[in-house]
Design an enzyme around this catalytic site. Structure first.
Site, short mmCIF file in Angstrom:
data_model
loop_
_atom_site.label_atom_id
_atom_site.label_comp_id
_atom_site.label_asym_id
_atom_site.label_seq_id
_atom_site.Cartn_x
_atom_site.Cartn_y
_atom_site.Cartn_z
N SER B 159 105.10 27.78 -56.36
CA SER B 159 103.86 27.88 -55.58
C SER B 159 102.88 28.89 -56.18
O SER B 159 103.29 29.86 -56.81
CB SER B 159 104.16 28.30 -54.14
OG SER B 159 104.87 27.29 -53.48
N GLU B 274 117.42 20.78 -53.83
CA GLU B 274 117.21 21.56 -52.61
C GLU B 274 117.64 20.76 -51.38
O GLU B 274 118.03 21.30 -50.38
CB GLU B 274 115.71 21.87 -52.52
CG GLU B 274 115.39 23.25 -52.07
CD GLU B 274 113.90 23.53 -52.24
OE1 GLU B 274 113.52 24.00 -53.32
OE2 GLU B 274 113.13 23.26 -51.31
N GLU B 392 104.04 17.56 -43.13
CA GLU B 392 102.98 16.55 -43.28
C GLU B 392 103.17 15.76 -44.57
O GLU B 392 102.95 14.55 -44.61
CB GLU B 392 101.59 17.22 -43.28
CG GLU B 392 101.14 17.76 -41.93
CD GLU B 392 101.79 19.09 -41.56
OE1 GLU B 392 102.54 19.66 -42.39
OE2 GLU B 392 101.56 19.55 -40.43
#
Lengths: 316, 408
Positions: B159, B274, B392
């Protein structure tokens, strides 16, 4: 029985029952040898027929057969299920009279009534001839009606601990079967809606291109997939816990589909002509049989408090 | 509500028959490579039971981060030396061979016996498989045994301040310098970077507009000059996160993972990992927290709320089991893991919402260490629908790639 055999069973049952009324379906399923398959391999028998039933909304139900086979009871052909949203019976036995409060399939066969006798459970048989009350229920094709009243005791089939154990097994078997059927009705509701939102355009693009629509259907897909896995997993230990979990997840999937799919089908899904309402009616009828979502959750919660749910239920 | 909890694997299930059956053989002092999941489970349970006294000190590692690290590192080493942590990893990478599913059996049994996950269990499952698959063989053979032994720990530099859910828009730049690369830019929300020895870093090597096609994955040493680590306290009060600044950091060419401009494949592989064994570990832990809640005499949760929490965790467990089995069989579960991720955040948040309802006084006003743990778990659970691909994004993937709805 492997996947190919199961597909063959599905295909044969599908062809044999197509377009028949309730009596015709019963005969076709019997002639196919489904009851023999049920005795030999209940997983194969139940997962195919109940999935087919939910998929095409076969009239009537085979829940009686599944539950009676589980208890090894041959003296009855129908079961008086406890009232909607109940797992435990509320019928009572007093002398030679049975005060029945339950739900049965239309028909004239002997009914197994789970009931309380001095506070302990007994499984008794009663002769009952009834085609049900006049008029239609929410889903007339499902063939369930209320049975209330004072019936003459046929015989006590099981009582005491034996009755408790048999009823627990019957309830678990019934819930597994209902879970398969609800997974299938959910899948159809989802499929109808995906087709609709892919074709139907508003504001110059397909409804399915709007993120709100996508997210509502993603939720249906999530719970439908979870419920399908749980219905299959319930056969691994055939326990009450995994059956309650399978039915609880099936109710969640069904509820999500009822709400989200109906909304997205819009005005078209609200017509008599559109098949949606038939699936909605079936789902609303099946969900509360042998206890609806909250009943199962409360039961699971109590079991959890008492340390009765293994940590590694559904092992790797 | 009793149910058979034996050690026999489920029969009659084609998926189970295919997995994990490696030939049973002795692989070292006292350890035989198990022939099946069931054998691995039973053998490890027996070992745990017979080493109870040695393991007791690891049961509660306390709250001090440094001490926790030391304790978990020692546990990792003990399990490595006994061979258990080496099961399911290739022999060329310090493992003992056997199907990868053994790793999930070991992590679950350890948790069920009441021990915390050893030092690098999380990293092992999230980043280990990607490095094993995409690193040059000599690099993988050097670093993976060290990871498995608990000698080092890794972090994940994905990120950025401007690239969260939209990971493909990341901007940290890697430019060529001969055979090597020079990295400049920023990463953020990097967990435990302050303790990490290495970093799996995604960098832009293509043009600014190249999106996911112009990204390369690197495996770099965190002691390379030019890396600044700034702690970033999370809302639950943890010092887990860091923000990283890279100023002209030299990364050798041999530290590229996979292909130059092929980093997206590495990133997707990491995300799948993950949602494989790492998610399996997490659902085991969540289930243990539900058991804690159900057994807590102070908790005023309704039976139905506890049961609903169990229902949601059961969904997660079944989805995760399918993914773990598929990965162990060498299959790619693909977009189906978005279902796992959505089930994980839904069930985790529901569990700790239930805890908040039943232990409100404790969580809101309590001052005991136990209250602090519940409070921390509640607050941390809020992130479960944000990290690793927000809910989302998962719903979009399910709708577009599983249901086939039009892309907007």
């Amino acid at each position: 029985v492997d996947a190919e055999d199961l597909a063959q069973v599905d295909k044969s049952l599908r062809r044999a029952t197509r377009g028949l009324d309730v009596g015709g379906v019963r005969r076709a399923v019997t002639d196919f040898g489904w009851y023999e398959l049920l005795a030999e391999d209940p997983h194969a028998a139940v997962s195919t027929l109940f999935t087919l039933q939910g998929d095409v909304l076969l009239p009537g139900s085979f829940l009686d057969g599944v539950m009676l086979a589980e208890a090894g009871v041959a003296e009855a052909s129908r079961v008086a299920l406890p009232p909607l949203d109940h797992l435990q019976p509320t019928s009572t036995l007093c002398g030679h009279r049975v005060q029945v409060e339950g739900i049965v399939q239309h028909g004239d066969g002997t009914v197994l009534v789970p009931c309380l006798s001095d506070g302990t459970l007994a499984l008794v048989s009663c002769a009952a001839e009834d085609e049900g009350p006049p008029g239609d229920a929410l889903d007339p094709a499902a063939g369930w009606h209320l049975l209330r009243g004072d019936l003459h005791l046929g015989s006590v089939l099981l009582d005491g601990a034996e009755a408790e154990q048999a009823w627990a097994r019957m309830a678990a078997a019934g819930r597994r079967a209902l879970a398969h059927e609800l997974v299938a009705t959910t899948a159809v509701m989802l499929r109808l809606t995906v087709e609709h939102v892919t074709i139907r355009e508003q504001f110059g693009r397909p409804l399915g291109a709007f993120q709100t629509v996508k997210h509502a259907l993603a939720d249906v897909r999530l719970w439908q997939e979870s419920a399908a896995l749980a219905a299959a997993a319930a056969w691994e230990d055939r326990g009450s816990g995994s059956a309650a979990l399978a039915k609880a997840l099936a109710c969640r999937a069904s509820r999500t589909a009822r709400q989200n799919c109906q909304q997205l089908l819009g005005g078209m899904g609200f017509t008599w002509e559109h098949p949606f309402h038939r699936y909605l009616r079936r789902a609303l009828t099946l969900e509360p049989l042998l206890g609806g979502a909250r009943v199962q959750q409360a039961e699971l919660g109590r079991a959890l408090r008492h340390g009765m749910v293994p940590m590694s239920l559904a092992q790797l | 509500m009793t149910s058979h909890d034996g050690t026999r694997p489920a029969s009659g299930c084609a998926r189970t028959r295919g997995i994990s059956v490696s030939e049973e053989r002795r692989v070292g002092p006292g350890l035989t490579l198990p022939g099946s999941v069931a054998v691995a489970r039973v053998s490890f349970r027996e070992w745990l039971e017979s080493h109870r006294a040695d393991l007791e000190r690891f049961r509660d590692p306390g709250a001090d981060v440094e001490h926790v690290y030391e304790s978990l590192r020692a546990l990792q080493r003990l399990l490595f030396d006994a061979g258990w942590i080496r099961l399911g990893w290739p022999e060329s990478l310090g493992g003992l061979g056997g199907a990868p599913i053994f790793r999930s059996v070991i992590s679950e049994e350890l948790a069920l016996a009441g021990y915390p996950p050893p030092f690098s269990f999380g990293t092992q499952e999230v980043l280990g498989p990607a490095v094993a698959t995409f690193a040059r063989p000599e690099l993988a053979a050097e670093v993976l045994p060290r990871l498995l032994r608990g000698e080092e720990t890794w972090c994940q530099g994905f990120s950025e301040p401007g690239a969260g859910s939209d990971l493909g828009s990341l901007r940290l730049r890697a430019g060529p310098d001969g055979d090597d690369w020079r990295v400049t830019g920023e990463k953020v929300w990097t967990s435990w970077a302050q303790f990490a020895d290495r970093c799996l870093l995604l960098a832009r090597t293509g043009s600014v507009g190249s999106a996911h096609r112009g990204i390369t994955a690197f495996f770099l040493d965190m002691n390379t000059p030019g890396i600044e680590i700034v702690p970033l306290r999370s809302m639950n009060g943890d010092d887990e996160f860091c923000s990283l600044r890279f100023d002209d950091v030299l990364v050798p060419g041999k530290r590229v993972l996979g292909q130059v401009d092929g980093g997206w494949a590495v990133a997707m592989f990491v995300l799948t990992g993950e949602r494989g064994a790492a998610a399996w570990q997490r659902q085991v832990w969540l289930r243990s927290r539900l058991a804690d809640l159900a057994a807590d005499p102070r908790a005023s949760c309704s039976d139905a709320a506890l049961g609903e929490s169990l229902e949601l965790l059961h969904a997660l467990r079944l989805l995760s089991r399918r993914t773990v089995r598929a990965l162990s069989d060498g299959e790619n579960p693909g977009e189906l893991t978005s279902l796992d991720k959505l089930a994980m955040s839904t069930s985790e948040k529901f569990l700790f919402d239930t805890a908040l309802g039943g232990l409100q006084d404790e969580i809101v006003l309590g001052t005991s260490p136990d209250a602090a743990t519940w409070r921390n778990d509640y607050l941390y659970s809020r992130a479960s629908s944000i990290y690793g691909g927000a809910a989302e994004i998962q719903r979009n993937i399910i709708a577009e790639r599983i249901l086939g709805l039009p892309r907007s």
